[in-house]
Design an enzyme around this catalytic site. Structure first.
Site, PDB file in Angstrom:
ATOM      1  N   HIS A   1      -5.375  -1.857  -4.705  1.00  0.00           N
ATOM      2  CA  HIS A   1      -5.747  -0.645  -3.981  1.00  0.00           C
ATOM      3  C   HIS A   1      -6.605   0.223  -4.875  1.00  0.00           C
ATOM      4  CE1 HIS A   1      -2.132  -2.019  -1.773  1.00  0.00           C
ATOM      5  NE2 HIS A   1      -2.965  -1.815  -0.786  1.00  0.00           N
TER       6      HIS A   1
ATOM      7  N   ASP B   1      -2.695  -8.277  -4.756  1.00  0.00           N
ATOM      8  CA  ASP B   1      -3.064  -7.095  -3.993  1.00  0.00           C
ATOM      9  C   ASP B   1      -3.714  -6.053  -4.884  1.00  0.00           C
ATOM     10  OD1 ASP B   1      -3.192  -5.692  -1.692  1.00  0.00           O
ATOM     11  OD2 ASP B   1      -1.066  -5.176  -1.571  1.00  0.00           O
TER      12      ASP B   1
ATOM     13  N   LYS C   1     -12.024  -4.237   8.318  1.00  0.00           N
ATOM     14  CA  LYS C   1     -11.990  -5.120   7.142  1.00  0.00           C
ATOM     15  C   LYS C   1     -13.249  -5.969   7.075  1.00  0.00           C
ATOM     16  CE  LYS C   1      -8.406  -7.551   8.818  1.00  0.00           C
ATOM     17  NZ  LYS C   1      -7.483  -8.681   8.764  1.00  0.00           N
TER      18      LYS C   1
ATOM     19  N   HIS D   1      -8.315  -1.587   0.215  1.00  0.00           N
ATOM     20  CA  HIS D   1      -7.321  -2.636  -0.017  1.00  0.00           C
ATOM     21  C   HIS D   1      -8.079  -3.945  -0.222  1.00  0.00           C
ATOM     22  CE1 HIS D   1      -4.230  -0.211   2.429  1.00  0.00           C
ATOM     23  NE2 HIS D   1      -5.376   0.320   2.788  1.00  0.00           N
TER      24      HIS D   1
ATOM     25  N   GLN E   1       0.866 -11.781  -2.643  1.00  0.00           N
ATOM     26  CA  GLN E   1      -0.486 -11.227  -2.582  1.00  0.00           C
ATOM     27  C   GLN E   1      -0.968 -10.835  -3.966  1.00  0.00           C
ATOM     28  OE1 GLN E   1       0.034  -7.891   0.076  1.00  0.00           O
ATOM     29  NE2 GLN E   1      -0.540  -9.116   1.849  1.00  0.00           N
TER      30      GLN E   1
ATOM     31  N   CYS F   1       0.804  -1.231   0.000  1.00  0.00           N
ATOM     32  CA  CYS F   1       0.000   0.000   0.000  1.00  0.00           C
ATOM     33  C   CYS F   1       0.834   1.277   0.000  1.00  0.00           C
ATOM     34  CB  CYS F   1      -0.978   0.015   1.164  1.00  0.00           C
ATOM     35  SG  CYS F   1      -1.054  -1.474   2.124  1.00  0.00           S
TER      36      CYS F   1
ATOM     37  N   ARG G   1       7.528 -10.920   5.589  1.00  0.00           N
ATOM     38  CA  ARG G   1       7.267 -10.631   7.004  1.00  0.00           C
ATOM     39  C   ARG G   1       8.086 -11.552   7.884  1.00  0.00           C
ATOM     40  NH1 ARG G   1       0.743  -9.470   6.464  1.00  0.00           N
ATOM     41  NH2 ARG G   1       1.053  -7.799   4.960  1.00  0.00           N
TER      42      ARG G   1
END
Ligand SMILES: [Zn+2]
Length: 410
Positions: free
Chosen positions: A156, A154, A239, A285, A152, A105, A134
């Protein structure tokens, strides 16, 4: 770890992943860092392609970012403080501090912020399938469900406040279509703040109340099967977390859609509205697979390795009965290959029974057998992993059956 191994049942994704040669781990690379084999990579690509196919209908654009960033980006986003234990840090030879990205992000905000945006250009929808890193404790690692390198799918969405609901519902449609293809039913957790500890989160109470209220309204209006999850929010906002259940009653946490009014504040993201004024925007997200590693693990266990045709690393095996049938068989192999079918040619000097057994062990959805009768009739005999003998058919009939099954994700 030892205990784990003893208790691992035959349908554990770690066991099937090894049997079907989908991924591996190396002591030299390290635990929690899966290495994807050629077959496993097909699984990853097919899942990603499917998500992208669904996202494309809603006008997403692909973007690409580097996997590291200067420390300053995360200081500004708040991750350097709140996420610091899980950050992999890097120091350059000049002594500058960098970090491996634990999420995408903050980078994506900088693509949005490259120029002013008119309200007419809103929403901007960015998507990227990419790894994040991570630092989990090694005791927690095992298989694909806890890894240090997470892929991911991912996205946005940068949008105006009055576009939140529409954008959420579009993503929700994508989530529904994706999981329906596997026969899952979904329920939704409203992942909100921990009412007892607000220090874990970025932003003010007012912003959070508004964001949580918005999500509850969307879930209610959609008539969804939802429940509350206090304490499950993300750092920057509440979320919707999706739980997928299969017919055997197993349930996994899968996709997520998150509403964020805090990062736009921190990075001063805005558009110019109808009145020519600067208007604060919001970010949404989302990840449809959750992560490709997790999704692969879920699907391996859900199907027990018997993937549907479109997802199978090898879709068809071509089996000549004896070596004198190799030449004709090779022609069938070529036709399938030229038409994009993932096909394997088994010209091993083994008897038919062994070759068929091998196809079954590898959980290949279809195999075609070519012997004297087939050569004479200019046909092939089709057998299915799930439905058994399907009889003789021509090369054209076979191809059209396979292509339609792949297209429809049967
Ligand atoms: Zn994000």
């Amino acid at each position: 770890m030892e205990n784990d191994k003893k208790e691992m049942d035959k349908n554990d994704h770690r066991v099937i992943g090894k049997e079907l040669d989908l991924f591996t781990f190396s002591d030299l690379v390290g635990p929690g860092l899966p290495l994807w084999t050629p077959k496993g990579n097909i699984l990853r690509e097919e899942l990603d392609k499917f998500v992208w196919q669904l996202r494309s209908k809603h006008d997403y654009s692909r973007v690409t970012i580097p996997h590291i960033t200067k420390k300053e980006l995360y200081e500004k986003s708040g991750h350097w403080d709140k996420f610091s234990e899980e950050l992999f840090r890097i120091t350059s030879r000049e002594g500058k501090e960098f970090a491996l990205k634990p999420m995408n992000c903050p980078h994506h905000t900088q693509i949005f912020a490259r120029k002013p945006h008119s309200y007419r250009e809103m929403p901007q929808r960015y998507a990227e399938t990419t790894m994040v890193y991570r630092d989990e404790q090694s005791g927690e690692l095992g298989g694909l469900t806890r890894v240090l390198s997470i892929t991911q799918d991912d996205s946005h969405v940068f949008c105006r406040t009055n576009q939140i609901k529409d954008e959420f519902l579009k993503i929700w449609d994508i989530v529904d279509s994706f999981y329906k293809a596997f026969g899952f039913t979904l329920r939704v957790r409203l992942s909100f703040r921990d009412p007892k500890d607000s220090s874990k989160y970025l932003g003010t109470k007012e912003i959070w109340d508004m964001a949580e209220g918005e999500l509850r309204q969307i879930a209610t209006d959609r008539g969804a099967d939802f429940f509350d999850g206090p304490g499950e929010a993300a750092l920057y906002g509440p979320k919707l977390d999706f739980m997928a259940k299969n017919s055997a009653g197993r349930e996994w946490q899968v996709a997520t859609i998150q509403l964020d009014m805090n990062l736009p504040e921190r990075f001063d993201l805005s558009c110019v509205n109808e009145k020519g004024e600067k208007e604060r925007i919001v970010m949404i997200h989302s990840a449809i697979t959750g992560s490709i590693e997790r999704c692969a693990a879920v699907l391996i266990e859900h199907y027990e390795g018997n993937f549907p045709l479109w997802l199978s690393p090898i879709q068809v095996k071509v089996i000549p009965v004896r070596t004198q049938h190799n030449e004709v068989s090779k022609r069938h192999f070529d036709i399938l290959k030229e038409n994009g079918i993932r096909v394997e040619f088994d010209d091993a000097d083994e008897n038919l029974g062994t070759k068929v057994r091998e196809a079954k062990t590898n959980k290949i959805p279809y195999w075609i057998v070519i012997g004297d009768k087939e050569v004479e009739a200019n046909k092939v005999t089709l057998e299915s992993r799930d439905a058994g003998q399907l009889g003789q058919m021509s090369a054209e009939e076979l191809l059209s059956k396979l292509l339609s099954e792949i297209k429809n994700k049967n």
